[in-house]
Design a protein around this motif. Structure first.
Motif, PDB file in Angstrom:
ATOM      1  N   GLY A   1      -9.179  -6.342  10.735  1.00  0.00           N
ATOM      2  CA  GLY A   1      -7.153  -5.765  11.362  1.00  0.00           C
ATOM      3  C   GLY A   1      -6.026  -5.758  10.316  1.00  0.00           C
ATOM      4  O   GLY A   1      -6.792  -5.011   9.160  1.00  0.00           O
ATOM      5  N   HIS A   2      -5.569  -6.019  10.147  1.00  0.00           N
ATOM      6  CA  HIS A   2      -4.265  -6.165   8.212  1.00  0.00           C
ATOM      7  C   HIS A   2      -4.890  -6.461   7.329  1.00  0.00           C
ATOM      8  O   HIS A   2      -4.501  -7.601   7.320  1.00  0.00           O
ATOM      9  CB  HIS A   2      -2.852  -6.100   9.541  1.00  0.00           C
ATOM     10  CG  HIS A   2      -1.740  -5.482   8.534  1.00  0.00           C
ATOM     11  ND1 HIS A   2      -2.010  -4.625   8.751  1.00  0.00           N
ATOM     12  CD2 HIS A   2      -0.631  -6.535   7.691  1.00  0.00           C
ATOM     13  CE1 HIS A   2      -0.351  -4.086   7.409  1.00  0.00           C
ATOM     14  NE2 HIS A   2       0.068  -5.661   6.955  1.00  0.00           N
ATOM     15  N   GLY A   3      -5.803  -6.535   7.095  1.00  0.00           N
ATOM     16  CA  GLY A   3      -6.537  -7.341   5.829  1.00  0.00           C
ATOM     17  C   GLY A   3      -7.622  -7.180   6.563  1.00  0.00           C
ATOM     18  O   GLY A   3      -7.871  -7.696   7.201  1.00  0.00           O
TER      19      GLY A   3
ATOM     20  N   HIS B   1      -8.919   0.285   4.906  1.00  0.00           N
ATOM     21  CA  HIS B   1      -7.696  -0.138   5.801  1.00  0.00           C
ATOM     22  C   HIS B   1      -9.198  -0.379   7.508  1.00  0.00           C
ATOM     23  O   HIS B   1      -9.893  -0.452   7.003  1.00  0.00           O
ATOM     24  CB  HIS B   1      -7.712   0.941   6.603  1.00  0.00           C
ATOM     25  CG  HIS B   1      -5.906   1.120   7.124  1.00  0.00           C
ATOM     26  ND1 HIS B   1      -4.602   1.212   6.463  1.00  0.00           N
ATOM     27  CD2 HIS B   1      -5.925   0.890   8.135  1.00  0.00           C
ATOM     28  CE1 HIS B   1      -3.917   1.290   7.132  1.00  0.00           C
ATOM     29  NE2 HIS B   1      -4.480   0.497   8.891  1.00  0.00           N
ATOM     30  N   GLY B   2      -8.429  -1.518   8.444  1.00  0.00           N
ATOM     31  CA  GLY B   2      -9.220  -1.713   9.365  1.00  0.00           C
ATOM     32  C   GLY B   2      -8.752  -0.575  10.615  1.00  0.00           C
ATOM     33  O   GLY B   2      -8.162  -0.372  10.650  1.00  0.00           O
TER      34      GLY B   2
ATOM     35  N   TYR C   1      -4.369  -0.643   0.669  1.00  0.00           N
ATOM     36  CA  TYR C   1      -4.854  -1.788   1.012  1.00  0.00           C
ATOM     37  C   TYR C   1      -4.025  -1.620   2.745  1.00  0.00           C
ATOM     38  O   TYR C   1      -2.683  -2.467   2.193  1.00  0.00           O
ATOM     39  CB  TYR C   1      -4.948  -2.523   0.732  1.00  0.00           C
ATOM     40  CG  TYR C   1      -6.400  -3.487   1.111  1.00  0.00           C
ATOM     41  CD1 TYR C   1      -6.437  -3.277   1.934  1.00  0.00           C
ATOM     42  CD2 TYR C   1      -5.729  -4.939   1.294  1.00  0.00           C
ATOM     43  CE1 TYR C   1      -7.667  -4.158   2.307  1.00  0.00           C
ATOM     44  CE2 TYR C   1      -6.354  -5.968   1.454  1.00  0.00           C
ATOM     45  CZ  TYR C   1      -7.583  -5.864   2.055  1.00  0.00           C
ATOM     46  OH  TYR C   1      -8.044  -6.988   3.096  1.00  0.00           O
ATOM     47  N   ALA C   2      -4.684  -1.279   3.985  1.00  0.00           N
ATOM     48  CA  ALA C   2      -3.910  -0.951   4.603  1.00  0.00           C
ATOM     49  C   ALA C   2      -2.290  -0.896   4.627  1.00  0.00           C
ATOM     50  O   ALA C   2      -1.477  -2.035   5.772  1.00  0.00           O
ATOM     51  CB  ALA C   2      -3.639  -3.072   5.654  1.00  0.00           C
TER      52      ALA C   2
ATOM     53  N   GLY D   1       0.731  -1.320  -0.219  1.00  0.00           N
ATOM     54  CA  GLY D   1      -0.082   0.163   0.340  1.00  0.00           C
ATOM     55  C   GLY D   1       0.804   0.831  -0.010  1.00  0.00           C
ATOM     56  O   GLY D   1       0.423   2.031  -0.360  1.00  0.00           O
ATOM     57  N   TYR D   2       2.172   1.136   1.062  1.00  0.00           N
ATOM     58  CA  TYR D   2       3.034   2.383   0.607  1.00  0.00           C
ATOM     59  C   TYR D   2       3.683   2.479  -0.299  1.00  0.00           C
ATOM     60  O   TYR D   2       3.588   3.744  -1.636  1.00  0.00           O
ATOM     61  CB  TYR D   2       3.548   2.125   1.874  1.00  0.00           C
ATOM     62  CG  TYR D   2       5.377   2.829   1.432  1.00  0.00           C
ATOM     63  CD1 TYR D   2       5.371   4.000   2.078  1.00  0.00           C
ATOM     64  CD2 TYR D   2       6.264   2.296   1.054  1.00  0.00           C
ATOM     65  CE1 TYR D   2       6.916   4.828   1.896  1.00  0.00           C
ATOM     66  CE2 TYR D   2       7.702   2.909   0.755  1.00  0.00           C
ATOM     67  CZ  TYR D   2       7.727   4.540   1.119  1.00  0.00           C
ATOM     68  OH  TYR D   2       9.134   5.202   0.838  1.00  0.00           O
TER      69      TYR D   2
END
Length: 673
Positions: A639-641, A604-605, A548-549, A528-529
């Motif tokens: 959370g992460h995803g 994002h979660g 995404y995340a 995502g970065y």
């Protein structure tokens, strides 16, 4: 091992007697139908695989399997009786806890770590608790962790462990014991190794070192022989135990990297991954002191990883083949004349479009659990009777996926603009040609110690099914190429790594695979970065970006409490990212928002512990400050995803609509001759 000399293995024929798959844990084998244009329902790619990590018991009578529910929140360890696939026992885990790396201790006991997963992008995080269960499920043992209720022999004297435990393995001949390494809380620079009698829950100390992060290799006599791993200073180190003292490994003898894997049958040599001058890892057989080295398998481009080695049956197990960590998988045979090597080659012929992976034999070698998978197939598990050569299908990992409906993945090599040779992988949409296709670049996460492979990839297959060409690049810093290649990405998160991705995109354009006017970038976590940074570094190359995340403010990483309190994480980021605030800001998308000139979708979660929600809020606030519009998806409880199928499906649906809006629909299906 049983005597195979009575049979001729040179002309071995594998009989594919595929028994009807037993309905394990409600597994449905009915794939969703495709539409007239080949599109599969979004739910096909949003569902969770529910069965994984099977292991054959030493006596070959039982199979353990980790079973997940469809939402990925409830997990259990199931034991099946292989004769009729009836359920012997089921160990249910608390919500959001799952079994990690379960192993058979012997025919009566199973040991496992307790893990947690904080999102669909995460590998399970070991909580440090290790437990055991009897095969009938009637007895459990708390072997290590941070609860007093573990009980067991001498529990009254040791009290609560207050630390993290990890299963190292067991003796090659099962005897009711496992090896467990521990790191006590508050003593980060400590590594301990125990021999544990599981049924009695009794411990024997094998090693105690004032070095953190050590893994161990135990010799055939049950003594700690080698310690190796990345310490709290983020340096890879290795030690050899001479009987009364641990000595640092002489890297002049062993090479720049030394990872001992197993003892050779003569007990005077070990199998190990070595490399010299930071190059790709090589499989050697070496004397205990690093002398008498014999090359077993190597590749000029990629490392031989321990996870890619194929082993013969026990006792006296030895490697017979190994896979390089790049390209379309191809085994390098170490000794093609070994019976198990011939068995492997026969199975390859029986499954010509798949890659065969031996999981484990029973103790006398009469039964083999193996797995076949490919770029288009998430895989299927089989049981082979090595006496009769009958192959029995047990279950498919993802039974609703039909390989013939999936896309082909093609690894290739190209050179970055500074001459560094890199690997890319293209996923071609099925029946849509290979020229001038709309394309999505997917940078992988990490950035270090992670790589994309030829095998089945959920994101790539979803986008290819929608008609998009997919590009993935193993940029410098990725795993599988050795330490020098990995370190080439250090402190270059927003510069050289992004240029590698950009060079991959340019290669696809120059070779007419991608339509230069219809390219988007989508990534998760570090990807995502990269989705934001690659757009900044290459204006006008991309038409849209999806994060995404993701991580969008590098300086914010140091605000994380885990980073503040862990020497290892602090040194990891100091080494790979650096502390210079000006450089961090110059490589943070939220500080460069005005340079992002394409449509953006951020997802994002809100409970993401890996890339905290503050990260995407910083990106959102930066866009708001310059009045840039963007699409947004923030989900409570994720959370992460995204974990739940509902949220995963919603994200994929929004992504495909976003892509269609900004780079057009996927390529149409071409008439088939």
């Amino acid at each position: 091992m049983f005597n195979r000399t009575l049979r001729s293995l040179t002309s071995l024929a594998i009989s594919l007697c595929l028994f009807p798959a037993v309905a394990l844990a409600g597994q449905s084998a009915n794939p969703a139908p495709a539409s007239a244009n080949g599109l599969l329902p979004v739910s096909t790619f949003a569902r969770h695989a529910t069965l994984r990590a099977p292991r054959l018991s030493p006596d070959g009578k039982h199979l353990l399997v980790v079973v997940d529910d469809h939402e990925g929140r409830k997990h259990a360890l199931m034991v099946y009786q292989l004769s009729d696939m009836s359920v012997t026992s089921m160990l249910r885990m608390p919500v959001n806890e799952l079994p990690v790396d379960p192993i058979w201790v012997d025919n009566e006991w199973i040991a496992l770590s307790i893990g947690k997963k904080f999102g669909s992008l995460d590998t399970p995080s070991n909580t440090g608790q290790v437990i055991a269960t009897s095969i009938d499920g009637k007895q459990q043992r708390y072997l290590y962790g941070y609860h007093n209720e573990g009980g067991g022999l001498r529990a009254h004297s040791r009290g609560s462990d207050q630390g993290f435990g990890f299963i190292v393995g067991r003796p090659e001949t099962p005897n009711g014991h496992i090896y467990l390494r521990a790191q006590p809380w508050g003593r980060e620079k400590t590594s301990i190794l125990y021999d544990i009698n599981v049924a009695r829950n009794a411990r024997h100390l094998l090693a105690h070192m004032s070095v953190s992060g050590m893994n161990f290799l135990v010799d055939p006599e049950g003594k700690a022989a080698y310690a190796f791993g990345t310490n709290s200073d983020f340096n890879y180190v290795a030690y050899r135990n001479t009987g009364d003292h641990w000595f640092p490994v002489d890297f002049d003898k062993y090479g720049d990297y030394f990872e001992p894997i197993a003892y050779a049958p003569d007990h005077q040599h070990v199998y190990a991954i070595l490399n010299k001058d930071g190059g790709p890892g090589v499989l050697y057989e070496t004397g205990l002191d690093g002398s008498q080295r014999k090359l077993l398998a190597s590749d000029k481009f990629a490392s031989i990883n321990a996870s890619g080695i194929q082993w013969t049956a026990s006792p006296s197990s030895r490697p017979f083949a190994a896979f390089p960590a790049a390209g379309t998988p191809h085994p390098i045979f170490i000794d093609p004349n070994l019976p198990d090597a011939k068995l492997y080659r026969a199975l390859q012929k029986a499954f010509p479009t798949e890659i065969v992976n031996f999981i484990n034999f029973d103790q006398d070698g009469g039964k083999l659990l193996f797995y076949v998978s490919s770029d288009r197939d998430p895989g299927t598990y089989y049981l082979l009777n090595t006496h009769t050569h009958k192959v029995r299908k047990l279950f498919a990992a993802v039974p609703w996926i039909k390989p013939e409906q999936m896309a082909t993945r093609w690894p290739f090599k190209f050179k970055a603009n500074d001459g560094m040779e890199l690997e890319g992988i293209l996923t071609f949409p099925l029946h849509r040609g290979q020229q001038n296709l709309p394309m999505v670049l997917i940078p992988h996460g990490g950035p270090f110690g992670v790589k994309d492979t030829w095998f089945f990839d959920w994101d790539a297959q979803f986008l290819a099914n929608r008609g998009y060409l997919v590009l993935q690049v193993n940029y410098r810093g990725s795993s599988g190429r050795g330490l020098k290649f990995k370190k080439a990405g250090y402190r270059k998160w927003g510069t050289r790594i992004q240029q590698d991705l950009i060079d991959g995109v340019k290669w696809t354009i120059e070779n007419h695979f991608a339509d230069p006017d219809r390219i988007c970038v989508y990534g998760a976590s570090f990807g995502g970065y990269s989705a934001m940074m690659s757009v900044i570094r290459a204006p006008h190359l991309f038409k849209c970006a999806i994060g995404y995340a993701g991580v969008y403010d590098l300086g914010m990483i140091y605000d994380n409490d885990d980073v503040k309190t862990s020497d290892f994480l602090g040194n990891y980021f100091s080494t790979t990212l650096g502390h210079d605030k000006a450089k961090l800001d110059a490589n943070s998308p939220d500080k460069l928002a005005d340079k992002i000139d394409v449509p953006v979708f951020l997802a994002h979660g809100k409970d993401d512990p890996v890339a905290p929600f503050d990260q995407v809020e910083a990106m959102r606030d930066a866009f708001d400050a310059i009045h840039k519009s963007y699409e947004w998806m923030a989900v409570d409880g994720e959370g992460h995803g995204f974990y739940t199928e509902e949220h995963r499906a919603a994200f994929l649906t929004k992504m495909q609509a976003f892509l269609k809006k900004y780079i057009g629909p996927g390529a149409p299906v071409q008439p088939q001759k």
